[in-house]
Design a protein around this motif. Structure first.
Motif, PDB file in Angstrom:
ATOM      1  N   THR A 182       5.608  19.711  12.377  1.00 44.82           N
ATOM      2  CA  THR A 182       5.626  19.322  10.965  1.00 44.82           C
ATOM      3  C   THR A 182       4.938  20.346  10.072  1.00 44.82           C
ATOM      4  N   GLU A 183       5.211  20.204   8.778  1.00 43.05           N
ATOM      5  CA  GLU A 183       4.558  20.988   7.741  1.00 43.05           C
ATOM      6  C   GLU A 183       4.496  20.128   6.486  1.00 43.05           C
ATOM      7  N   GLU A 184       3.573  20.434   5.589  1.00 45.62           N
ATOM      8  CA  GLU A 184       3.452  19.669   4.353  1.00 45.62           C
ATOM      9  C   GLU A 184       4.419  20.231   3.314  1.00 45.62           C
ATOM     10  N   VAL A 185       5.362  19.395   2.891  1.00 43.14           N
ATOM     11  CA  VAL A 185       6.377  19.816   1.926  1.00 43.14           C
ATOM     12  C   VAL A 185       6.613  18.682   0.932  1.00 43.14           C
ATOM     13  N   GLY A 186       7.462  18.966  -0.060  1.00 40.85           N
ATOM     14  CA  GLY A 186       7.804  17.948  -1.024  1.00 40.85           C
ATOM     15  C   GLY A 186       8.820  16.962  -0.485  1.00 40.85           C
ATOM     16  N   PHE A 187       8.644  15.671  -0.859  1.00 35.29           N
ATOM     17  CA  PHE A 187       9.559  14.617  -0.415  1.00 35.29           C
ATOM     18  C   PHE A 187       9.983  13.800  -1.625  1.00 35.29           C
ATOM     19  N   LEU A 188      11.301  13.625  -1.797  1.00 37.23           N
ATOM     20  CA  LEU A 188      11.831  12.928  -2.958  1.00 37.23           C
ATOM     21  C   LEU A 188      12.175  11.476  -2.656  1.00 37.23           C
ATOM     22  N   GLY A 189      12.703  11.229  -1.451  1.00 37.39           N
ATOM     23  CA  GLY A 189      13.098   9.872  -1.096  1.00 37.39           C
ATOM     24  C   GLY A 189      14.537   9.565  -1.421  1.00 37.39           C
ATOM     25  N   ASP A 191       0.805  -1.215   0.000  1.00 38.26           N
ATOM     26  CA  ASP A 191       0.000   0.000   0.000  1.00 38.26           C
ATOM     27  C   ASP A 191       0.842   1.272   0.000  1.00 38.26           C
ATOM     28  N   MET A 192       2.171   1.146   0.014  1.00 41.78           N
ATOM     29  CA  MET A 192       3.031   2.323   0.010  1.00 41.78           C
ATOM     30  C   MET A 192       3.342   2.762  -1.418  1.00 41.78           C
ATOM     31  N   PRO A 193       3.221   4.072  -1.722  1.00 44.76           N
ATOM     32  CA  PRO A 193       3.561   4.553  -3.066  1.00 44.76           C
ATOM     33  C   PRO A 193       5.071   4.512  -3.301  1.00 44.76           C
ATOM     34  N   ALA A 194       5.462   4.389  -4.556  1.00 42.38           N
ATOM     35  CA  ALA A 194       6.886   4.393  -4.900  1.00 42.38           C
ATOM     36  C   ALA A 194       7.483   5.759  -4.612  1.00 42.38           C
ATOM     37  N   ALA A 195       8.726   5.760  -4.198  1.00 43.87           N
ATOM     38  CA  ALA A 195       9.414   7.019  -3.928  1.00 43.87           C
ATOM     39  C   ALA A 195       9.672   7.746  -5.244  1.00 43.87           C
ATOM     40  N   PRO A 196       9.437   9.067  -5.307  1.00 43.64           N
ATOM     41  CA  PRO A 196       9.678   9.821  -6.538  1.00 43.64           C
ATOM     42  C   PRO A 196      11.102   9.677  -7.053  1.00 43.64           C
ATOM     43  N   ALA A 197      12.093   9.633  -6.157  1.00 46.66           N
ATOM     44  CA  ALA A 197      13.478   9.489  -6.594  1.00 46.66           C
ATOM     45  C   ALA A 197      13.688   8.153  -7.292  1.00 46.66           C
ATOM     46  N   ASN A 198      13.046   7.120  -6.776  1.00 50.51           N
ATOM     47  CA  ASN A 198      13.168   5.792  -7.372  1.00 50.51           C
ATOM     48  C   ASN A 198      12.504   5.753  -8.746  1.00 50.51           C
ATOM     49  N   GLU A 199      11.319   6.348  -8.848  1.00 54.18           N
ATOM     50  CA  GLU A 199      10.607   6.393 -10.127  1.00 54.18           C
ATOM     51  C   GLU A 199      11.394   7.187 -11.173  1.00 54.18           C
ATOM     52  N   ALA A 200      12.091   8.242 -10.707  1.00 57.86           N
ATOM     53  CA  ALA A 200      12.836   9.097 -11.640  1.00 57.86           C
ATOM     54  C   ALA A 200      14.128   8.445 -12.119  1.00 57.86           C
ATOM     55  N   GLY A 201      14.571   7.388 -11.455  1.00 55.68           N
ATOM     56  CA  GLY A 201      15.802   6.715 -11.847  1.00 55.68           C
ATOM     57  C   GLY A 201      17.040   7.264 -11.173  1.00 55.68           C
ATOM     58  N   LEU A 202      16.858   8.006 -10.080  1.00 54.65           N
ATOM     59  CA  LEU A 202      18.009   8.506  -9.327  1.00 54.65           C
ATOM     60  C   LEU A 202      18.720   7.337  -8.657  1.00 54.65           C
ATOM     61  N   ARG A 203      20.053   7.351  -8.652  1.00 54.90           N
ATOM     62  CA  ARG A 203      20.825   6.238  -8.107  1.00 54.90           C
ATOM     63  C   ARG A 203      21.839   6.725  -7.080  1.00 54.90           C
ATOM     64  N   PRO A 204      22.208   5.843  -6.123  1.00 53.79           N
ATOM     65  CA  PRO A 204      23.306   6.189  -5.222  1.00 53.79           C
ATOM     66  C   PRO A 204      24.574   6.484  -6.021  1.00 53.79           C
ATOM     67  N   THR A 246      13.485  13.483 -14.413  1.00 60.04           N
ATOM     68  CA  THR A 246      12.257  14.202 -14.057  1.00 60.04           C
ATOM     69  C   THR A 246      11.581  13.493 -12.882  1.00 60.04           C
ATOM     70  N   ALA A 247      11.181  14.283 -11.888  1.00 57.82           N
ATOM     71  CA  ALA A 247      10.538  13.712 -10.700  1.00 57.82           C
ATOM     72  C   ALA A 247       9.473  14.666 -10.192  1.00 57.82           C
ATOM     73  N   THR A 248       8.465  14.117  -9.520  1.00 62.11           N
ATOM     74  CA  THR A 248       7.425  14.919  -8.881  1.00 62.11           C
ATOM     75  C   THR A 248       7.422  14.605  -7.389  1.00 62.11           C
ATOM     76  N   PRO A 249       8.013  15.454  -6.551  1.00 58.18           N
ATOM     77  CA  PRO A 249       8.046  15.195  -5.103  1.00 58.18           C
ATOM     78  C   PRO A 249       6.647  15.014  -4.539  1.00 58.18           C
ATOM     79  N   ILE A 250       6.481  13.994  -3.726  1.00 56.33           N
ATOM     80  CA  ILE A 250       5.190  13.694  -3.119  1.00 56.33           C
ATOM     81  C   ILE A 250       4.933  14.648  -1.958  1.00 56.33           C
ATOM     82  N   ARG A 251       3.676  14.991  -1.735  1.00 52.11           N
ATOM     83  CA  ARG A 251       3.326  15.834  -0.582  1.00 52.11           C
ATOM     84  C   ARG A 251       3.383  14.981   0.680  1.00 52.11           C
ATOM     85  N   LEU A 252       4.122  15.460   1.677  1.00 48.23           N
ATOM     86  CA  LEU A 252       4.317  14.653   2.884  1.00 48.23           C
ATOM     87  C   LEU A 252       4.537  15.567   4.079  1.00 48.23           C
ATOM     88  N   GLN A 253       4.023  15.128   5.231  1.00 42.15           N
ATOM     89  CA  GLN A 253       4.276  15.861   6.473  1.00 42.15           C
ATOM     90  C   GLN A 253       5.715  15.601   6.914  1.00 42.15           C
TER      91      GLN A 253
END
Length: 444
Positions: free
Chosen positions: A267-274, A183-196, A240-247
């Motif tokens: 907390t505040e609602e901001v963008g999260f990349l992962g 039930d967890m959405p994929a991290a935007p960084a992972n979807e965008a193909g960002l790598r260590p 290209t990535a779309t940061p998810i809205r997250l507290q």
């Protein structure tokens, strides 16, 4: 054995800090001619003492502070001579003030009439009372300067160390590694193909030179598509990535996380990349020390002002089921436990890294002592400084108006407040010691 060594190092450091704090008072007091009958490190029964000249130097059994005793700390009442104290019958508060005046003149000897603290000029009074806190500030500055310039500070870089597979939208304070469920959405960084190992060089066409800039751009792009230019294996690629809205926790002025009195994140609602940055230890030039030290000093004053509300969390942790705030206040017992954990655990790195952590702990304690003692409350040094400053204002006003010079400010009248504050400090210290025994702050 290493645990005991860590505890011993930090307690010796605390004792030296206390001793130097009192020397900060002692030296200017003697320089200005005030007679100082006693210089003591600690409270309670005397363990060791020796007289040098007119001053007794010693160590007492309870290492929770120290003091110097100067004659004539409080002025006599109007019409009285130094050493003469008329007992007031107007109430208990007046009697407390009279008793304090009497004690301040107990060791008055012939010829001491001009060696009384209250007879000093306002600048000299402030110098004597500021000497102790400024000594703690100097100790902290020297220690932190050594750490910054010789050992360095950990800094987040633009290079990625880890990428999350997914995002737990129910958890605050995300990291780059976690277990995923369907039930967890994929991290935007992972979807965008960002790598260590990727180094982010630009976001939305704006060059990025630090992780702070990258993090700010990500947090501001919640729910909006953004482009990232990364350097990978010597080549530039655009993702290209779309940061998810997250507290997420609110960041303070120095990059830390704001917390409530009970240790919860604000907390505040901001963008999260992962994605997480790589941290590197970087030695700092001497020119960077004032700015770094100033930031730490400002943050320390903020922590001191938050102590009353943070004590609520300490009480709830000690007598309830809540966890201790890792950034909350500790007693000397807690500080000793932390030093022991650092020294004995392999999780804290090499012996050099452990030693630097303990030195940093001592430096932070001295910074805290400076900030705490500057509170304008008796019996703290800041209370005496405030009294001297008020005396200076009164004398300046009288001089401008052409009036006779007013008598010295009678700080003894504020002793009922001082006793109340002292009692509050004793209760707070007792609560912290109890909490550090039954529910200590743990680093691991």
């Amino acid at each position: 054995m290493l645990y005991v060594a860590g505890v011993i190092i930090v307690f010796v450091g605390i004792a030296l800090s206390i001793a130097l704090h009192e020397i900060g008072h002692l030296v200017p007091a003697k320089r200005f001619g005030v007679r100082v009958p006693q210089y003591m490190v600690g409270f309670g029964p005397t363990v060791w003492s020796r007289r040098r000249g007119e001053t007794e130097y010693g160590v007492k059994a309870i290492p929770l502070g120290g003091y110097i005793r100067m004659i004539g700390m409080f002025p006599p009442k109007a019409g009285d001579e130094p050493g003469q104290v008329r007992t007031s019958s107007t109430g208990r508060f007046s009697q407390l003030a009279d008793e304090a005046r009497a004690q301040s003149f107990e060791e008055l000897r012939p010829g001491d009439e001009h060696r009384l603290f209250y007879r000093l000029s306002v600048p000299k009074k402030i110098t004597v009372m500021m000497g102790g806190p400024l000594m703690n500030l100097l100790i902290a500055f020297v220690l932190f300067t050594g750490i910054f310039t010789l050992y360095g500070t950990m800094q987040a870089t633009s290079t990625i160390s880890g990428v999350s597979e997914c995002v737990d939208t129910t958890r605050v304070g995300q990291t780059a590694a976690q277990e995923c469920t369907p039930d967890m959405p994929a991290a935007p960084a992972n979807e965008a193909g960002l790598r260590p190992g990727d180094t982010i060089t630009a976001i939305n066409g704006t060059p990025m030179s630090s992780w702070e800039e990258i993090r700010a751009a990500i947090r501001d792009s919640a729910g909006r598509e953004m482009t990232m230019v990364v350097e990978r294996a010597g080549r530039s690629e655009t993702l290209t990535a779309t940061p998810i809205r997250l507290q997420q926790p609110v960041l303070d002025d120095v990059g830390g996380y704001e917390r409530t009195a009970t240790g919860e994140y604000v907390t505040e609602e901001v963008g999260f990349l992962g994605a997480s940055p790589t941290a590197e230890r970087v030695t700092q030039p001497v020119t960077a020390v004032p700015g770094l030290f100033g930031d730490m000093l400002a943050r320390t004053f903020g922590v001191v002002l938050e102590i009353p509300q943070k004590m609520v969390g300490v009480y709830q942790a000690a007598f309830g089921g809540q966890e201790r705030d890792p950034e909350g206040p500790m007693s000397v017992v807690g500080v000793g436990r932390v030093a022991g954990e650092v020294a004995s655990s392999e999780e804290f790195g090499t012996p050099t890294e452990k030693l630097m952590m303990i030195v940093s702990l001592l430096a932070s304690l001295n910074l805290m002592l400076f900030a705490f003692n500057m509170l304008p409350l008796l019996p703290l040094d800041g209370g005496h400084v405030a009294g001297a400053a008020w005396e200076g204002l009164k004398k300046t006003w009288a001089r401008v108006r052409g009036l006779p010079e007013p008598a010295p400010v009678d700080v003894a009248k504020a002793l009922p407040l001082a006793y109340t504050v002292a009692m509050a400090f004793i209760v707070m210290t007792g609560l912290l010691i109890y909490a550090d025994v039954v529910k200590p702050i743990r680093l691991l």
